[in-house]
Design a protein around this motif. Structure first.
Motif, PDB file in Angstrom:
ATOM      1  N   TYR A 267      52.500  31.316   5.581  1.00  0.00           N
ATOM      2  CA  TYR A 267      51.455  31.408   6.596  1.00  0.00           C
ATOM      3  C   TYR A 267      51.136  29.986   7.055  1.00  0.00           C
ATOM      4  CZ  TYR A 267      50.778  35.939   4.296  1.00  0.00           C
ATOM      5  OH  TYR A 267      50.974  37.173   3.744  1.00  0.00           O
ATOM      6  N   PHE A 268      50.985  29.783   8.341  1.00  0.00           N
ATOM      7  CA  PHE A 268      50.754  28.425   8.810  1.00  0.00           C
ATOM      8  C   PHE A 268      49.919  28.424  10.093  1.00  0.00           C
ATOM      9  CE2 PHE A 268      54.870  30.005  10.183  1.00  0.00           C
ATOM     10  CZ  PHE A 268      54.844  29.827  11.555  1.00  0.00           C
ATOM     11  N   GLY A 269      49.271  27.299  10.312  1.00  0.00           N
ATOM     12  CA  GLY A 269      48.478  27.095  11.518  1.00  0.00           C
ATOM     13  C   GLY A 269      48.495  25.628  11.900  1.00  0.00           C
ATOM     14  N   LYS A 270      48.297  25.355  13.204  1.00  0.00           N
ATOM     15  CA  LYS A 270      48.345  23.976  13.675  1.00  0.00           C
ATOM     16  C   LYS A 270      47.486  23.807  14.915  1.00  0.00           C
ATOM     17  CE  LYS A 270      51.622  20.321  14.907  1.00  0.00           C
ATOM     18  NZ  LYS A 270      53.038  19.983  15.181  1.00  0.00           N
ATOM     19  N   LEU A 271      46.790  22.650  14.997  1.00  0.00           N
ATOM     20  CA  LEU A 271      46.009  22.260  16.156  1.00  0.00           C
ATOM     21  C   LEU A 271      46.509  20.914  16.652  1.00  0.00           C
ATOM     22  CD1 LEU A 271      42.335  23.150  15.099  1.00  0.00           C
ATOM     23  CD2 LEU A 271      43.739  24.345  16.795  1.00  0.00           C
ATOM     24  N   ASP A 272      46.752  20.808  17.961  1.00  0.00           N
ATOM     25  CA  ASP A 272      47.175  19.551  18.577  1.00  0.00           C
ATOM     26  C   ASP A 272      46.191  19.196  19.699  1.00  0.00           C
ATOM     27  OD1 ASP A 272      49.555  19.064  17.090  1.00  0.00           O
ATOM     28  OD2 ASP A 272      50.548  20.645  18.239  1.00  0.00           O
ATOM     29  N   TYR A 273      45.630  17.968  19.615  1.00  0.00           N
ATOM     30  CA  TYR A 273      44.651  17.509  20.615  1.00  0.00           C
ATOM     31  C   TYR A 273      45.193  16.266  21.309  1.00  0.00           C
ATOM     32  CZ  TYR A 273      40.518  15.369  22.664  1.00  0.00           C
ATOM     33  OH  TYR A 273      39.633  14.778  23.537  1.00  0.00           O
ATOM     34  N   ASN A 274      44.966  16.213  22.636  1.00  0.00           N
ATOM     35  CA  ASN A 274      45.432  15.083  23.435  1.00  0.00           C
ATOM     36  C   ASN A 274      44.381  14.724  24.482  1.00  0.00           C
ATOM     37  OD1 ASN A 274      46.705  13.335  25.261  1.00  0.00           O
ATOM     38  ND2 ASN A 274      48.680  14.363  25.071  1.00  0.00           N
ATOM     39  N   TRP A 275      44.026  13.428  24.517  1.00  0.00           N
ATOM     40  CA  TRP A 275      43.101  12.946  25.548  1.00  0.00           C
ATOM     41  C   TRP A 275      43.768  11.803  26.307  1.00  0.00           C
ATOM     42  CZ3 TRP A 275      40.189   8.138  25.721  1.00  0.00           C
ATOM     43  CH2 TRP A 275      39.317   8.074  26.825  1.00  0.00           C
ATOM     44  N   LYS A 276      44.194  12.095  27.550  1.00  0.00           N
ATOM     45  CA  LYS A 276      44.806  11.122  28.439  1.00  0.00           C
ATOM     46  C   LYS A 276      46.016  10.407  27.825  1.00  0.00           C
ATOM     47  CE  LYS A 276      40.721   9.921  31.193  1.00  0.00           C
ATOM     48  NZ  LYS A 276      39.869   8.799  31.697  1.00  0.00           N
ATOM     49  N   LEU A 280      45.592  10.979  20.230  1.00  0.00           N
ATOM     50  CA  LEU A 280      46.335  12.149  19.780  1.00  0.00           C
ATOM     51  C   LEU A 280      45.902  12.509  18.368  1.00  0.00           C
ATOM     52  CD1 LEU A 280      49.938  11.050  20.878  1.00  0.00           C
ATOM     53  CD2 LEU A 280      48.328  12.459  22.174  1.00  0.00           C
ATOM     54  N   ALA A 281      45.741  13.792  18.137  1.00  0.00           N
ATOM     55  CA  ALA A 281      45.363  14.261  16.810  1.00  0.00           C
ATOM     56  C   ALA A 281      46.084  15.574  16.516  1.00  0.00           C
ATOM     57  CB  ALA A 281      43.859  14.457  16.708  1.00  0.00           C
ATOM     58  N   SER A 282      46.495  15.741  15.276  1.00  0.00           N
ATOM     59  CA  SER A 282      47.208  16.954  14.880  1.00  0.00           C
ATOM     60  C   SER A 282      46.748  17.369  13.487  1.00  0.00           C
ATOM     61  CB  SER A 282      48.726  16.702  14.888  1.00  0.00           C
ATOM     62  OG  SER A 282      49.423  17.864  14.524  1.00  0.00           O
ATOM     63  N   PHE A 283      46.481  18.664  13.328  1.00  0.00           N
ATOM     64  CA  PHE A 283      46.033  19.213  12.047  1.00  0.00           C
ATOM     65  C   PHE A 283      46.921  20.405  11.703  1.00  0.00           C
ATOM     66  CE2 PHE A 283      42.465  17.384  14.308  1.00  0.00           C
ATOM     67  CZ  PHE A 283      41.895  16.534  13.365  1.00  0.00           C
ATOM     68  N   THR A 284      47.415  20.438  10.481  1.00  0.00           N
ATOM     69  CA  THR A 284      48.319  21.501  10.053  1.00  0.00           C
ATOM     70  C   THR A 284      47.867  22.065   8.707  1.00  0.00           C
ATOM     71  OG1 THR A 284      50.210  20.430  11.157  1.00  0.00           O
ATOM     72  CG2 THR A 284      50.718  22.083   9.487  1.00  0.00           C
ATOM     73  N   ILE A 285      47.959  23.376   8.586  1.00  0.00           N
ATOM     74  CA  ILE A 285      47.679  24.045   7.314  1.00  0.00           C
ATOM     75  C   ILE A 285      48.800  25.037   7.050  1.00  0.00           C
ATOM     76  CG2 ILE A 285      46.253  25.823   8.419  1.00  0.00           C
ATOM     77  CD1 ILE A 285      44.571  25.870   5.820  1.00  0.00           C
ATOM     78  N   ARG A 286      49.228  25.141   5.796  1.00  0.00           N
ATOM     79  CA  ARG A 286      50.352  26.015   5.464  1.00  0.00           C
ATOM     80  C   ARG A 286      50.209  26.487   4.015  1.00  0.00           C
ATOM     81  NH1 ARG A 286      55.898  26.323   7.468  1.00  0.00           N
ATOM     82  NH2 ARG A 286      57.200  27.354   5.895  1.00  0.00           N
ATOM     83  N   ARG A 287      50.626  27.718   3.810  1.00  0.00           N
ATOM     84  CA  ARG A 287      50.641  28.272   2.450  1.00  0.00           C
ATOM     85  C   ARG A 287      51.934  29.060   2.276  1.00  0.00           C
ATOM     86  NH1 ARG A 287      47.491  29.312  -1.905  1.00  0.00           N
ATOM     87  NH2 ARG A 287      47.868  31.237  -3.086  1.00  0.00           N
ATOM     88  N   ASP A 288      52.638  28.814   1.160  1.00  0.00           N
ATOM     89  CA  ASP A 288      53.901  29.467   0.870  1.00  0.00           C
ATOM     90  C   ASP A 288      53.823  30.238  -0.434  1.00  0.00           C
ATOM     91  OD1 ASP A 288      55.408  28.262   3.081  1.00  0.00           O
ATOM     92  OD2 ASP A 288      55.213  26.383   1.972  1.00  0.00           O
TER      93      ASP A 288
END
Length: 290
Positions: A267-276, A280-288
């Motif tokens: 199971y996994f999730g990810k957020l990507d943020y970009n301002w101009k 840049l910011a990226s957050f990832t969560i994962r479970r195996d």
């Protein structure tokens, strides 16, 4: 010159045919290929048939389907080259004063100079009928659904299946100090199945100008399974590749095999943020789990 004795000029035949088509509703490509290659090492060759199909169809503005598929069948024939005692290694180490033939039979390096290195030409000849027949199916199919603006849901299933069958024969021979008095055969079958099923949802979150935020969530299942079976038999009345199969043996038989594999779910999730494009910011969560 042992290098000259084991190698020769080899021809390669390569035939290909390709068909493709594209339009507003999708694309299609079909490729066929045949290779017949003589080995530069004597008493060996490689033969391969393969087909590839790639298609994409835009069923509607909300639905796209596609696949990529490859099917191949090939055969290797002759003596194995890839080991510490393989033919190239033996040919480089063998003494150049030893002849290939002596008194109408293959020369025996051990009897002549006490060498523990085999006669590579004899090894090639004895392994001329060994074969490895394989085939493989490899590809994936996917569905893209866009139910609302900025949301894409994808389901992708990938498959990799392979099958290998080896028929190896040991013929009898007599050479002064070294001999093989018992004809033997070995048959080896290995099947491998690997598949991955991925399901994701990708959403571009509406934000004020100069800001972008993309959210991804998904689940993936993966499984691998291997089945292996090997049989060896001794003593045959006739020594050739058509006769030397286990049911024709009159001596010792041995069978071994295994069935093993594993499975994984993620199971996994990810957020990507970009301002101009400056921040840049990226957050990832994962479970195996397996």
């Amino acid at each position: 010159d042992w290098q000259k004795a084991i190698y020769h000029e080899a021809w390669t035949h390569n035939l290909s045919a390709n068909v493709s088509n594209s339009g507003e509703k999708g694309t299609m490509m079909l490729s066929l290929n045949y290779i017949n290659q003589d080995g530069v090492q004597k008493e060996s060759y490689y033969q391969r048939f393969s087909a590839r199909v790639n298609t994409t169809y835009n069923i509607s503005k909300h639905l796209t389907v596609g696949e990529n598929l490859m099917v191949a069948k090939w055969q290797n024939r002759g003596f194995d080259t890839g080991s510490d005692s393989g033919i190239p290694y033996v040919a480089m180490r063998q003494h150049p004063a030893i002849p290939v033939m002596q008194d109408g039979k293959y020369a025996d390096p051990q009897a002549m100079i006490g060498s523990d290195i085999a006669n590579p030409v004899q090894s090639l000849y004895n392994g001329r009928d060994n074969s490895n027949d394989s085939w493989r199916i490899f590809g994936n199919g996917y569905v893209d659904i866009k139910p609302i603006k900025d949301l894409t849901i994808r389901s992708n299933f990938g498959l990799d299946y392979s099958s290998d069958f080896i028929h190896h024969m040991t013929y009898t021979f007599i050479s002064d100090n070294v001999s093989e008095k018992t004809p033997k055969t070995a048959v080896d079958q290995t099947n491998a199945m690997r598949w991955t099923w991925s399901n994701t949802a990708n959403y571009m979150v509406p934000l004020p100008e100069d800001h972008t935020l993309t959210a991804l969530a998904g689940i993936e299942l993966h499984r691998e399974n291997y089945k292996w079976l090997k049989g060896t038999s001794e003593d045959f009345a006739i020594e050739n590749e058509l006769y030397m199969w286990p049911n024709a043996a009159t001596g010792t038989d041995r069978v071994e095999g295994a069935n093993f594999g594993y499975a994984l779910i993620s199971y996994f999730g990810k957020l990507d943020y970009n301002w101009k494009d400056r921040l840049l910011a990226s957050f990832t969560i994962r479970r195996d789990g397996s």
